[in-house]
Scaffold this motif. Structure first.
Motif, PDB file in Angstrom:
ATOM      1  N   ARG A 195      52.728  40.905  36.928  1.00 57.10           N
ATOM      2  CA  ARG A 195      51.586  41.737  36.564  1.00 57.10           C
ATOM      3  C   ARG A 195      52.001  43.033  35.885  1.00 57.10           C
ATOM      4  N   GLN A 334      44.603  45.464  36.767  1.00 63.32           N
ATOM      5  CA  GLN A 334      45.931  45.359  36.172  1.00 63.32           C
ATOM      6  C   GLN A 334      46.610  46.722  36.008  1.00 63.32           C
ATOM      7  N   ALA A 396      41.061  39.837  39.489  1.00 62.12           N
ATOM      8  CA  ALA A 396      42.239  39.174  38.959  1.00 62.12           C
ATOM      9  C   ALA A 396      42.400  37.821  39.622  1.00 62.12           C
ATOM     10  N   ASP A 400      47.556  36.176  41.708  1.00 62.26           N
ATOM     11  CA  ASP A 400      48.160  37.476  41.490  1.00 62.26           C
ATOM     12  C   ASP A 400      48.035  38.373  42.712  1.00 62.26           C
TER      13      ASP A 400
END
Length: 406
Positions: A195, A334, A396, A400
């Motif tokens: 990420r 993110q 997300a 992740d």
């Protein structure tokens, strides 16, 4: 050790993150009662001693803008441990500073390094959870760390006679050691390498999303209400109302209890409730209390009545700060470190501006405080209304979201 389910934030980790969030407020407020003695012992002016608070606040705001993006690029654990280690060294320097110049330099580095725990702690929660779970975790953190700005001045007053101002600063150094130890033992890496590339390419660009901007503004202006209350309370309670030190301390404690209780209630409601709905309830509550406070301050009645709407205004923040933080960082999954950095820097930047405004009046007037709080609450309500119309952020991918081992 056991690995918690995805989306869960383990209790030991939550307690350490709460410590990281509370160390900086203690660094601001714990030593305030010692200012006169510090000026005498260091053979300097009151203005120079006051600058030690200013340099710490500047470091705290700037440090978040440094450590947040760094944690997006290099992971959470490394920058957190580095910042915590520098915080310990800077705290020891501050406690043993022989001159005001050394003290000022130490306070600047103390603020810069303390920012690491605050900004990265929020990002860690954003890495592990979203939505209701994240909002509940932030609300639970409020129970431990949210009362630090309220309790710290009172604690400093109790300690100063027994251990002196250097002793109070050594207490802060002890908190720094606990922060480093807790980070080393409990906090694991939560921002995987997969990420970090998107964080480098997204960065500050992601912060332009409407959901992030409105949630952050709601948080910042609501938190400024708390800082306005803290700044005005000594004058209001002791000078205008005429309370003694003991009564003043008890009322501080009562307001802190209100904040703790509301944070606990909000955390329970967030098990099933929508964070936006809980936030709306809290901001509506805050706005209503602020309006009542303003009306009472402008009426020709005793100032003692003001303690009632102030209690409810402070208590309402338990429904606001946790959900607002979660909604802001949910909008930038993110770039949670960078998002946390801008939120934290804005939080303390506005607090520094607001604090002098509450004493802008003449004589025993309470209207500057009431007007300041009413304006801040109104702006927070406006941004909260805009947030309700902002598009919801899509989380997300589940792969992740990594669980953390503790």
């Amino acid at each position: 050790m056991d690995t918690p389910a995805r989306g869960a934030v383990p209790t030991p980790l939550l307690l350490v993150l709460a410590l990281l969030a509370s160390v900086a407020p203690f660094g601001i407020d714990l030593y305030l009662p010692a200012f006169p003695r510090m000026a005498t012992d260091l053979t300097t002016t009151d203005t120079a001693v006051q600058l030690t608070l200013t340099t710490f606040l500047l470091g705290l705001a700037a440090g978040q803008l440094v450590f947040g993006p760094l944690s997006d690029r290099w992971g959470r654990r490394g920058p957190l441990l580095a910042g915590s280690a520098v915080f310990v060294a800077a705290s020891l320097l501050v406690a043993t500073a022989p001159t005001i110049e050394v003290l000022l330099a130490g306070r600047l580095f103390q603020g810069l390094s303390a920012a690491a725990g605050m900004v990265i702690g929020r990002a860690v929660i954003a890495d592990l959870a979203t939505g209701r779970i994240a909002a509940r975790a932030f609300s639970l953190m409020m129970i431990v760390s949210g009362v630090a700005p309220v309790v710290a001045p009172l604690l400093g007053s109790l300690l100063i006679d027994g251990i002196g101002w250097r002793g109070v600063l050594f207490v802060l150094a002890g908190l720094a050691v606990a922060m480093l130890a807790g980070s080393a033992v409990v906090v694991r890496e939560t921002h995987p390498r997969s990420r970090r590339g998107s964080a480098r390419s997204g960065g500050f660009h992601a912060l332009g999303r409407k959901a992030y901007l409105t949630a952050t503004a709601t948080f910042v202006f609501s938190f400024a209400v708390l800082m306005a209350y803290i700044s005005a309370s000594p004058f209001l309670y002791q000078v205008v109302i005429g309370m003694g030190p003991v009564s003043y301390g008890l009322l501080f404690g009562l307001n802190a209890l209100g904040l703790i209780t509301s944070s606990a209630v909000a955390s329970r409601l967030l098990r099933r409730g929508n964070p936006r709905r809980i936030l709306t309830i809290g901001v509506t509550w805050l706005f209503s209390a602020a309006v009542v406070l303003l009306v009472l301050a402008l009426l020709p009645i005793g100032a003692g009545w003001l303690v009632v709407p102030i209690f409810f205004a402070v208590a309402s923040l338990g429904f606001v700060l946790g959900p607002a933080t979660a909604l802001a960082l949910d909008a930038v999954p993110q770039a949670a470190g960078t998002g946390s950095a801008v939120l934290g820097a804005s939080q303390f930047g506005l607090a520094a501006v607001v604090s002098p405004l509450v004493s802008a009046g003449e004589g025993h007037s309470t209207w500057p405080m009431a007007v300041t709080i009413a304006v801040l609450a109104t702006i927070a309500a406006g941004f909260c209304a805009l947030l309700r119309r902002a598009p919801r952020q899509v989380d997300a991918p589940e792969v992740d979201r990594l669980p953390v081992r503790t």
